[in-house]
Each structure stands twice: as structure tokens, then as C-alpha cells.
Design an enzyme around this catalytic site. Structure first.
Site, PDB file in Angstrom:
ATOM      1  CG  ASP A   5       5.295  -5.420   3.809  1.00  0.00           C
ATOM      2  OD1 ASP A   5       4.196  -5.269   4.376  1.00  0.00           O
ATOM      3  OD2 ASP A   5       5.916  -4.496   3.269  1.00  0.00           O
ATOM      4  CG  ASP A  22       9.888  -2.632   2.371  1.00  0.00           C
ATOM      5  OD1 ASP A  22       9.708  -2.452   3.594  1.00  0.00           O
ATOM      6  OD2 ASP A  22       9.014  -2.381   1.524  1.00  0.00           O
ATOM      7  CG  ASP A  38      10.395  -4.211   7.640  1.00  0.00           C
ATOM      8  OD1 ASP A  38       9.489  -4.222   8.489  1.00  0.00           O
ATOM      9  OD2 ASP A  38      10.221  -3.826   6.470  1.00  0.00           O
TER      10      ASP A  38
END
Length: 978
Positions: A348, A664, A668
Site C-alpha cells: 500500500d 491495514d 485487505d
């Protein structure tokens, strides 16, 4: 509160009972929660809120387990046979062989117990670091506590991403949806309600209940805990599971395979040696039979590294502890070997590659552009124009107004705590507070303004305004918001100390400046103001209406700012290191494609000229083949949904790549679970994500991932080191005995003794060698520092053998060397044989050979540290290995010189000439290996020069096609404050 209420209600079915009644039954006030004292009392009564783990084996079982290995059983049989033979021969003196072998068995068991205990302690420490947390209401205040400390009656406060810590009856719910797949198998998140059910329904339909182990997918709620620990629904499932068998990892499977292969080979060799001895020397007494049998058993034990599993566990556990100190918490020991094999890192952007601290880097006004240095929330930096300090003048005045007005029209707060600058509120608004400190005079000037009203931000209006009173009593409206929206409400523009009409040309120029910021991937916010005399009588108590949208008119446009979440300074070097190691880095983010591409180029994920991003919408338009090709070519994905992340991971794995995936949020979790290594953010990550992950980043820093990959490679290298060393040693022992028996006549052994059977090494001596030279050096190599540059080679494939052809060649070469120098030592000191001149007895010659083999094996530990580097490279860098070497030498001197040990192990005293010869001869293992490694390095250089070797560095697959698939246009989206 100590009243226990009516627990029968909660024991039946709380879903059929009114929530307030459930709370009363549990003697808790939903408005304040339990008191601290009552929590302590209930925790003592009900125990910790934990599922019953697999019962720990009692000490006696663990001790017994040390004697169940087939090779240990062989040794026990040897003890029994030795004792029987001793009794048959008259039981004179002590059964030395039986005593020594028994002592070695016991010492081996102690070592095994210690190693297992260290591994268990390491895993236990890691489980504490990753334990789940829950938010509860206690003593009228919110507290974050370990979920294990929840008790019946606690008031759970649930938010998106939280893991539900215990079973509970909902008190209230707002758009609350719970993912209960772990409990019910229901793939869709269940919408919850606090309304009481009217009839008993299956578990998955109890909409007013929440359950331990499930996850909040959306919304908020509060629930009163009804059950904890093994009385929860998850606990009910746990009681049905007797034991979960963990599948061995590929490395563990290979270690077992090596042991089985070696076992078969050595049993054959042992049988051949025993048969040869029986045929050549004959069996003339029970003692001869025992000697031959003990030799065969000792050979089997010496050749198979039975301590490998325990050493492997300890080395992995120690490696995991080292990773934890570097903020990489690996939850499972088996994940370490996979980490070192990672070939792709999908990451990310926000908070991992960037600081997650919005920063104003650029100010554009009517007179030009100002650049601000500094990143993050620390108010440190300076203003510059084209690299030169910003001088007093029109541009400085305009910049001061932009930052001052933005800092006042603001609901965020900036404060310093223990040397760390922190914010409260919206990060974009806080960026103005930080930037205001970077131009002198702004903070002091804004202190003279008192806020008397505001028009809040809404997503529809895309702007906000505040009304302030100056020290002189005049009032002003300050506005900030999306620049295009703000400009529509402006009729004038600030130019230096003057205010001029905002005509078409100036409006176009302002819009062009904003477009340039957007093209550079900045988030843009405009600032405007106007004098507001209509608020002048507020302090006299006049009847003036509160500010509203009607006051956001005839504004003076001051300028706009470019805001960005800047890259972490340590990330570009980390990405360069990943590329050097052949690890591809892919950015997968929900941010705008232009912003993602800009950050990717700044960080070095892609080349600046090829910084393009593929969006989730574009991915949806591709068939499977085109999708797979896009994943091979594109390294930046933006505006993606959870299903895109999962599909990207699957596509990479289909290409036989080992994927590490960061995340996070709850969305995900599927991708993290599907990836070979799921990495959760420790600071911003939800409990669900941490639960699904194999590793947790305590600092949310990408550089930590690269360090973890390095550490994983070092750990795997260390595993190969002690595998190499153990096989060097064991092969040398087997070949020494085998060739010593076959060539006993050539060496002069047969003629040097009146015994019916003369051996190059006694059975007890072989066992001693195994004890002294195996465990301590192997464990020391498990913590060996990096010898070879582990990041200068491509990733290891998951199915690549831990022991390859090159290692086997080294094992054979070193094993033969050990055998040759041992037998030559015996021949040198023994009368007769190939080398004339020897005058010593067979006991002395055998002791010299025994000592040479021990010294040579200890020296081989330094040889085994690298497949290609010299043994003298970093010779003393591992103090544990040096200590193990010294300990081995001291113990060998004792076994040769101390009378009680001489009797036990059949050794004889040596004079100084013997000791010098043994020490010098032992170094031959180093010189032979130095020559072999020189040829290996030369071969590698020739292969590299001809282009036949593996490519190193450069970033495998790090490329972007820049095709029409990618979004080449800059962002044209309005920015907002929210």
C-alpha cells in the site's frame, strides 16, 4: 458493583431477552460499565477470555520424547547388548561402553529439552506481542485492553475493523455489519440490530448478538459481554477439536527427507562394515560381537544429524526474535523461510511508503510560486523560490496570507508530546498549522485573531469558513476549500498589498496554477477571505445571525496550496535494495492514479518517464490473459477494490512468484491471507488484518519489510550453513571408519595389535565426536552474521533444494578430506603401513587420529560458513562460533589427558609432537576447501562474463508498459478538507 443479577438469563439465550434486561442480569450499567475492582473479581472467577490451547506436555512426557528417536533407540539397544556381554564375560570392573553411551544419551536428551524450551519461549513472547485488543467502557471511561481480560458484563465498544473480543448482546448498533464467516461460514457480512428477537433462530440469524472471533466490517455498536473464553460459541467449536496437526514446511520436509536418505545410506554402510569386519577379522568372542555391533550403531548415529529438528527450531526462533527487535513481528516460525524467498512485495502507499502526514510543499499566488521544505508534522522547514530563500515582497505577503488564513480556518490541533509532534483532527487541515511555522510572523499574527463563528465543511459544499475578530475589533471571514468551488465565490484577488478585481485573465491564471499542481499530483486547497463588518456588534450582544453560506460571498482570492503525503526518506534506499536483490515492488493503492504514479516515480518503484498507473476500472475491462500480462508489466495500481488486490496476488502466484502483501484495513485481509507472506500494519492495521497476516510491522515502515527479507535470507543461509557443517562432519566420520576397516591392513592397523578386531575409531569415540562437534558449533552458526551479500542474488524459489549439487560436492570433498587426514595421522604414528617411521602403539595412534578428526571438524565449522567466500573472511565475527571452537578444543584435551575420561573413551596420552601434528593436519580441511572455493569463484566469474548466470539486482520484472491501459492524464478532481 457486586450484585450478580440473574445469570440464568445469559445462560439461556440472551438474543431472546431485551438488552437492558441482559445488562441488569449481568449487574452492569451500560452508561458506565463495570468498575475496575469488579472486573478484577470477575476475571478471577471466570478466568481469562482465551480459548483452551493444546495442553502442554508434562515434563515426564517431554523427557520420554527425547528417547523415542529411532537412532536413540538403537543406542539404548547397544547399551543393553553391552551390559549383557559384560555380564557374560564375568562382570569385571565397569561396563565402560554402556556407561559412556548411556551418559551421551542423557546429555543428548538434556540438550534437546533445552533447545525445545528456548523455541517455546520465543514463540510465547511473539504471541504476547500480537495479542488482540478490545475497547471497553469501564468506570465511565473508554479503555483499550487485551481481549483476554474481558469479563462477562463488560461493555464492548465496536468500530470498523475491530475483532469482536467475546460473545455479547448488542445494546445499540449503527449501520453495523459483522463478518461471521469464521464462525458460521456465511460469506456475506451480516447486518446487525439491537432489536430483540421474537423466536429462537440458528446462530447465523441471531442479528442482535455478536460473537468472539468475528470482525466488524462496517459501522459501530456497543454490546454487553455475555460469555468469554471456552463458553463462547467459538469456544464450543474449539472443544470439538482434539488437536490440530500443523503441516511441516518445505524446509522441514526437506530436512526429514535428508535424514531418511542418509539413514538408509548409512545403515547400508554400517551393515557392510559390520559384515566386512565379521568376515575379515572373525568373531571369536561375545566381546567381538559387541564391538562390531556398537560400531555399526555408532556409525548410524554419527552419520544422521538427529539433532537437526531441534537446532532448526531454535535457529528459526532466534531469527524471529531478531526480526521483532527490528519491528517485524513474525507470528509463525515457518514463515521465516518463506520471507527469504519473497520475489514480489505488493505494498500500500499511505503510511507504508509515505509518512501518512499530509504536508504543504507548494504555495501558488498571483505573484508566483513558493516551495516549502520539511516533511511531516514537525514544524521545521523554510520557504524558497527557485531554490533561493523567500525575500520580503509581494510574494511573501501573499504566502503569509494563504498560510495564516488556512491556519485560522481550521479545526485541527498541533502539539508536541515528549519531543514528537502530533495532531488531532483532519491531517489536511493540520498541514496548514505546520506550514504556518515555516514563515516568520504568521503564528504571532494569527494569535491576535479570536474565532467567533463558523460555517462547517460538507461534502456537498466542498469548503468551510470561519469568522474571526481581530484585536482592533474588526471581523473577517476566512474560507478554504476546493479551489474551483472557492473561485466561484471570489470577485477579487490579493496582489501584494493590494486587492484587485478578479477578471477573466486572472481567473484563468489561477485555474492554470491549480491545474499545474494537480498535474504534479498534489492535493489542492484554495484560500480566500473578506472583511465582514456585519459581525461587528457580536461582542455587544447584538442580534446577529450565526454565519451561514450567505456570508461566503464577494471573497478575495489569496491563493492555493499543494499538499501531498510525502514519501518516507528511508523508503527509496529500501526499494533500491529490494531491486538489487531481484525483488519486484508493486504499489497497490486506493489513491488517485496520478498521485500514485508520482509517488512511485519519486520512490524509484518505476522510472520517472514510465510512471503510469492502472486503475481498478481498467482492470475490470481485461480478460484473464490480458489481466495476467498487465500484472507482469505494470507496477502501480490505483483506485483498486479489495477483489482487485486479491486477483493481483493470485496472478503473481500463478507465475510461480513468492508474494508478500501489505495491508491495514479489513478489506485487505483476503489478499493478505492469499499471499505467501501477509504483512499487517501494526500501528494503523485493524485486528482482523493482523489476525490474517503472517507478519506485523510494528512501525508501518516499508524499509522494515526489506530488512525482514534480508533477515529471512540470512536465516535461510544460516540453516544451510549448519546443514553443510553437520553433513561435512558426519560424512567424514563414516568415511573414516569405512576406509579404516577396508584398508586396515594397508594402514598397519591389523598388525599393530593382538586384539581380534582393531578399529580406526572406537564406538564411544564416534559418539564423543558427535556430541562435541555437532550441537554447539551448529547452534553458533544459526546466529552467524551475514557473510555473503545475501541481497546481491535473486530470490530463492520455494521448491529450490536447501542442499543443491554444489553443496553436495563440497560435502563429499570435505568428508573425504576429513577421512584422509585422520587415517594418515594414524598411519604416521603407527608402525608399518604406507608411511614408515611410526613407533607408537595402536592406542596412541588411534588417539592422535581421533584428535585430528575432532580438530578438523571444528575447523570445518569456519569452512562451512559460506559456499564461496574464504573461511578467513570475517573469521572472528561470530563470537559464539569462536567460543564453540575453543570449548571443543578444551573438551578434546580433557578426554585425551584426564585419566577417568581416558578409561571411558579408550584414549592415551599424547606428547607435544602429537599435538602439533594433530593441529597442523587439521588445517588441511581449510586449505583444500580454499582451493575448491577458488575454482568455484572462477567458474562463477566465467559464467557471469558469458551471461549464463542469474541476473542480479535491477529489480526482476520492474517495468511499466505505459500503454493505453494506463491512465496518462493528470488528476482533475476537486480537493476537499474532509
Amino acid at each position: 458493583m457486586t450484585d450478580q443479577g440473574d445469570p440464568s438469563i445469559t445462560r439461556s439465550d440472551p438474543s431472546l431477552t431485551d438488552a437492558d434486561e441482559v445488562a441488569r442480569a449481568l449487574a452492569v450499567d451500560p452508561a458506565t460499565g463495570l468498575t475496575t475492582a469488579e472486573v478484577a473479581r470477575r476475571l478471577a472467577e471466570h478466568g481469562p477470555n482465551e480459548l483452551r490451547s493444546t495442553r502442554t506436555n508434562p515434563l515426564w512426557r517431554r523427557i520420554l520424547a527425547q528417547f523415542t528417536d529411532p537412532l536413540i533407540i538403537l543406542l539404548l539397544v547397544a547399551v543393553v547388548i553391552s551390559v549383557v556381554a559384560w555380564i557374560v564375560e564375568g562382570a569385571h570392573g565397569w561396563p565402560i561402553d554402556a556407561v559412556v553411551i548411556g551418559a551421551i544419551i542423557i546429555l543428548n536428551a538434556v540438550l534437546g529439552l533445552v533447545q525445545e524450551a528456548r523455541a517455546e519461549q520465543a514463540v510465547a513472547a511473539l504471541s504476547v506481542m500480537t495479542r488482540a485488543q478490545s475497547t471497553v467502557l469501564r468506570d465511565g471511561e473508554l479503555h483499550t485492553v487485551a481481549s483476554a481480560e474481558l469479563v462477562p458484563g463488560d461493555i464492548l465498544v465496536l468500530g470498523e475493523g475491530d475483532q469482536v473480543g467475546a460473545d455479547g448482546r448488542l445494546l445499540r448498533a449503527s449501520a453495523l455489519r459483522i463478518a461471521e464467516a469464521s464462525l458460521t461460514g456465511e460469506s456475506e457480512a451480516v447486518e446487525k440490530s439491537a432489536a430483540t428477537l421474537t423466536a429462537q433462530v440458528p446462530l447465523g440469524d441471531r442479528l442482535d448478538m455478536v460473537y468472539k472471533g468475528t470482525a466488524v466490517a462496517r459501522g459501530t455498536g456497543r454490546a454487553v459481554v455475555t460469555e468469554t473464553g471456552m463458553t463462547t460459541e467459538m469456544g464450543a467449536i474449539a472443544t470439538m477439536l482434539d488437536e490440530t496437526r500443523e503441516e511441516p514446511t518445505p524446509l522441514q520436509q526437506e530436512v526429514s527427507r535428508i535424514g531418511r536418505v542418509l539413514g538408509r545410506v548409512v545403515i547400508v554402510i554400517a551393515l557392510v562394515v559390520m559384515l566386512a569386519l565379521a568376515l575379515i577379522e572373525g568373531i571369536n568372542s561375545p566381546s567381538d560381537f559387541v564391538t562390531i555391533l556398537l560400531l555399526g550403531v555408532s556409525l548410524a548415529v554419527a552419520a544422521v544429524p538427529e539433532g537437526l529438528p531441534a537446532i532448526l527450531s531454535v535457529v528459526l526462533a532466534l531469527g524471529v526474535q531478531r526480526m521483532a527487535k527490528r519491528n517485524a513481528v513474525v507470528k509463525q516460525l515457518s514463515s521465516v523461510e518463506t520471507l527469504g524467498s519473497a520475489s514480489v512485495i505488493c505494498t500500500d502507499k499511505t503510511g507504508t511508503l509515505t509518512t501518512n502526514q499530509m504536508t504543504i510543499e507548494r504555495i501558488v499566488t498571483a505573484s508566483g510560486t513558493v516551495d516549502l521544505s520539511g516533511a511531516g508534522y514537525a514544524p521545521i522547514g523554510r520557504a524558497a523560490v527557485d531554490g533561493r530563500p523567500l525575500e520580503p515582497g509581494a510574494l511573501r505577503t501573499e504566502a503569509q496570507i494563504v498560510l495564516g488564513a488556512g491556519a485560522l480556518a481550521n479545526d485541527a490541533q498541533l502539539a508536541e508530546h515528549d519531543g514528537v509532534w502530533e495532531i488531532e483532527g483532519d491531517p489536511t487541515e493540520a498541514a496548514f498549522l505546520v506550514a504556518a511555522h515555516k514563515l516568520a510572523g504568521i503564528v504571532e499574527a494569527t494569535a491576535q485573531y479570536g474565532r467567533i463563528g463558523d460555517v462547517p465543511f460538507t461534502s456537498e459544499r466542498k469548503m468551510m469558513s470561519t469568522v474571526h475578530r481581530r484585536a482592533d475589533g474588526s471581523t473577517v471571514v476566512l474560507s478554504k476549500g476546493a479551489p474551483d468551488v472557492l473561485l466561484e465565490r471570489c470577485t477579487r484577488v490579493r496582489v501584494g498589498d493590494d486587492v484587485v478585481p478578479l477578471d477573466g485573465a486572472r481567473r484563468a491564471a489561477a485555474l492554470a496554477d491549480i491545474e499545474a499542481l494537480s498535474q504534479a499530483a498534489y492535493r489542492t486547497l484554495g484560500v480566500a477571505y473578506r472583511e465582514a463588518p456585519e459581525f461587528g456588534s457580536l461582542d455587544q450582544g447584538g442580534d446577529v445571525a450565526d454565519p451561514d453560506e450567505s456570508h461566503e460571498r464577494d471573497l478575495v482570492y489569496a491563493g492555493a496550496v499543494g499538499i501531498i503525503d510525502p514519501p518516507r526518506p528511508e523508503v527509496p534506499p529500501a526499494i533500491a535494495e529490494a531491486h538489487r536483490a531481484g525483488v519486484r515492488v508493486i504499489m497497490i493503492t486506493g489513491d488517485h492514479p496520478a498521485t500514485a504514479a508520482r509517488i512511485a516515480a519519486d520512490l524509484g518503484i518505476v522510472e520517472p518517464g514510465r510512471a503510469t498507473a492502472l486503475t481498478g476500472t481498467q482492470l475490470d475491462q481485461l480478460d484473464d490473459a490480458a489481466f495476467a500480462q498487465a500484472v507482469r508489466d505494470i507496477s502501480v495500481f490505483a483506485r483498486v477494490a479489495p477483489e482487485h488486490k486479491l486477483r493481483i496476488v493470485d496472478a503473481l502466484q500463478a507465475d510461480r512468484l513468492v508474494v508478500a502483501m501489505t495491508g491495514d484495513g479489513v478489506n485487505d485481509a483476503p489478499a493478505l491471507k492469499s499471499a505467501d507472506i501477509g504483512i499487517a500494519m501494526g500501528i494503523t492495521g485493524t485486528e482482523v488484518t493482523k489476525e490474517a497476516a503472517n507478519m506485523v510491522l510494528a512501525d508501518d515502515d516499508f524499509a522494515t519489510i526489506v530488512e525482514a527479507v534480508r533477515e529471512g535470507r540470512v536465516i535461510f543461509d544460516n540453516i544451510r550453513k549448519f546443514l553443510r557443517y553437520l553433513l561435512y562432519s558426519n560424512t567424514g566420520e563414516v568415511l573414516t571408519v569405512f576406509f579404516g576397516v577396508v584398508f586396515a591392513g594397508v594402514l598397519g592397523l591389523s598388525d599393530a595389535s593382538t586384539d581380534s578386531i582393531v578399529l580406526p575409531l572406537l564406538a564411544t569415540q564416534i559418539l564423543w565426536i558427535n556430541l562435541v562437534t555437532d550441537s554447539a558449533p551448529a547452534l553458533a552458526m544459526g546466529v552467524d552474521p551475514e557473510i555473503d551479500d545475501v541481497m546481491a542474488r535473486p530470490p530463492r524459489g520455494l521448491h529450490e533444494r536447501a542442499i543443491d549439487g554444489r553443496m553436495w560436492a563440497g560435502i563429499v570433498t570435505t568428508g573425504v578430506t576429513l577421512a584422509v587426514i585422520t587415517l594418515l595421522t594414524i598411519d604416521v604414528f603407527l608402525a608399518g603401513g604406507v608411511i614408515p617411521g611410526g613407533t607408537d602403539s595402536v592406542d596412541v595412534a588411534r588417539t592422535a587420529g581421533f584428535t585430528t578428526l575432532v580438530f578438523a571438524q571444528l575447523a570445518a565449522a569456519f569452512v562451512a560458513r559460506s559456499a564461496t567466500s574464504s573461511a578467513f573472511h570475517g573469521l572472528f565475527s561470530n563470537r559464539w562460533l569462536v567460543g564453540a571452537f575453543v570449548l571443543g578444543v578444551v573438551l578434546q584435551v580433557l578426554v585425551v589427558s584426564w585419566p577417568p575420561l581416558q578409561v571411558a573413551f579408550g584414549t592415551a596420552s599424547l606428547d607435544w609432537q602429537h599435538w602439533v601434528w594433530c593441529a597442523v593436519a587439521a588445517t588441511a580441511v581449510i586449505w583444500v576447501d580454499e582451493i575448491r572455493k577458488a575454482f568455484v569463484r572462477a567458474s562463477d566469474r566465467r559464467r557471469a562474463a558469458s551471461g549464463g548466470g542469474n541476473a542480479r539486482g535491477g529489480g526482476t520484472g520492474v517495468r511499466d508498459a505505459g500503454r493505453a491501459l494506463a491512465d496518462g492524464d493528470g488528476p482533475r478532481h476537486p480537493s476537499s478538507i474532509a
